[in-house]
Design an enzyme around this catalytic site. Structure first.
Site, short mmCIF file in Angstrom:
data_model
loop_
_atom_site.label_atom_id
_atom_site.label_comp_id
_atom_site.label_asym_id
_atom_site.label_seq_id
_atom_site.Cartn_x
_atom_site.Cartn_y
_atom_site.Cartn_z
N LYS A 10 0.96 -1.28 -0.16
CA LYS A 10 -0.01 -0.07 0.03
C LYS A 10 0.90 1.26 0.03
O LYS A 10 1.98 1.25 0.62
CB LYS A 10 -0.96 -0.03 1.15
CG LYS A 10 -1.91 1.19 1.29
CD LYS A 10 -2.89 1.19 0.17
CE LYS A 10 -3.51 2.73 0.53
NZ LYS A 10 -4.40 3.00 -0.67
N CYS A 45 -2.80 9.56 -6.50
CA CYS A 45 -3.99 9.09 -5.69
C CYS A 45 -5.17 10.28 -6.08
O CYS A 45 -5.04 11.57 -5.86
CB CYS A 45 -3.73 9.35 -4.24
SG CYS A 45 -5.13 8.91 -3.08
O1 HRO Z 1 -6.05 5.33 -0.88
C1 HRO Z 1 -6.58 5.68 -1.88
O2 HRO Z 1 -7.82 6.20 -1.69
C2 HRO Z 1 -6.12 5.20 -3.41
C3 HRO Z 1 -4.70 5.63 -3.70
CL1 HRO Z 1 -3.71 5.95 -2.60
C4 HRO Z 1 -4.62 5.62 -4.94
O3 HRO Z 1 -3.40 5.88 -5.49
N1 HRO Z 1 -5.58 4.98 -5.86
C5 HRO Z 1 -6.89 4.94 -5.54
O4 HRO Z 1 -7.58 4.59 -6.30
N2 HRO Z 1 -7.13 5.15 -4.05
#
Ligand code: HRO
Length: 308
Positions: free
Chosen positions: A45, A129
């Protein structure tokens, strides 16, 4: 026998499928599951400097053609993932440590921490993100990407790649590829979710944060993902490998990503829904397509998309 081996920079992998960051990679238990599965390697993650709870729930919803999420970067902090990676041997095939700073300074702090740690494997810098309230995706700011990478490569010498948002205009591909080609990147990972989609059930949004706006994943985004993989394959210098991500639910989807130029293929929504046993199925389905077509290895068809 078909061979699924692939390489990325100096690293080589027995197979070509793995998780996408954000799915089944939050903590040790989930990362251990991936290592025990047929996934060829794993990515963590995206880590920030400090642990984060993320956005209010519900923040992920599986929908008929994919998923919508606004997780808000819940993660256990860079030190947790660095500690975990100390237990993993980085040999010929490396894991991927994903990181993202909430500011330019934080990104540098993260990368300097990695550089001074014992982890010497691949690093993925997430520039895309879509779910941080009030923060735009850096991947859409070409000048910002140029400035950040200029600063990063002044000191960072581990193998580094970037995770990009999807682009939708050929001039935008030209512009971002021109910037990326100036740097010694090991890879580009394309695509992150399609940002700020809205899914409605009856009269109500499907997730809570941002009044329902969230990143779209799954089958909805495969054509966009394939376009991004191929557009970068046509534009990036050959030393920058492409990781294809988006809309993979079958061996046929993996095949199409490789046909468009991907060296590794990542699985997000379908892994979330099916669990790590999916890698076994994807490999078997890919092998059977290759056998049917007489392809013995990925090089036989990688990037060899036919045009009319
Ligand atoms: O954690 C998120 O909301 C998230 C991330 Cl970091 C990302 O890079 N892509 C996404 O769809 N959700």
């Amino acid at each position: 026998m078909t061979r699924l081996q692939t390489t990325l920079g100096q690293f080589s992998f027995d197979s070509c499928v793995m998780n996408a960051s954000g799915v089944h990679c939050y903590d040790r238990t989930e990362l251990d599951d991936l290592r025990a599965s047929k996934a060829t390697t794993f990515v963590t993650k995206s880590a920030t400097l400090n642990p984060r709870e993320g956005n209010p729930t519900p923040r992920y919803k599986a929908v008929p053609l994919g998923s919508i999420n606004s997780m808000g970067l819940p993660n256990l902090g860079i030190d947790y993932y660095l500690d975990y990676l100390e237990t993993v041997e980085v040999g010929e095939s490396s894991p991927f440590l994903s990181v993202t700073g909430l500011s330019r300074e934080e990104t540098h702090t993260l990368l300097r921490k990695i550089q001074s740690s014992s982890y010497n494997g691949l690093v993925e810098l997430n520039l895309s993100c879509p779910n941080l309230i009030g923060k735009p995706q850096l991947g859409y700011d070409t000048e910002g990407v140029n400035d950040l990478l200029t600063e990063v490569f002044a000191y960072f010498d581990q193998p580094l790649g970037v995770k990009l948002p999807p682009y939708f205009d050929l001039t935008h591909f030209d512009q971002i590829a021109e910037v990326l080609n100036q740097f010694p990147l090991t890879f580009v990972n394309t695509v992150n979710s399609i940002g700020n989609a809205l899914y409605i059930e009856d009269e109500t949004v499907a997730i809570k944060p941002k009044n329902g706006f969230g990143g779209l994943g799954g089958s909805y985004i495969k054509p966009t993902a394939l376009a991004n993989v191929h557009a970068f394959y046509q534009r990036l210098k050959p030393s920058i490998a492409i990781i294809g991500t988006g809309g993979v639910t079958s061996g046929r989807d993996v095949f199409e990503h490789i046909l468009c130029g991907a060296r590794l293929v990542q699985v997000g929504t379908a892994l979330q829904e099916e669990g790590p046993a999916i890698f076994d199925r994807l490999e078997a389905e890919l092998r059977s397509i290759m056998a049917e077509k007489g392809y013995e290895c990925l090089d036989d068809f990688r990037g060899k998309l036919h045009y009319l």
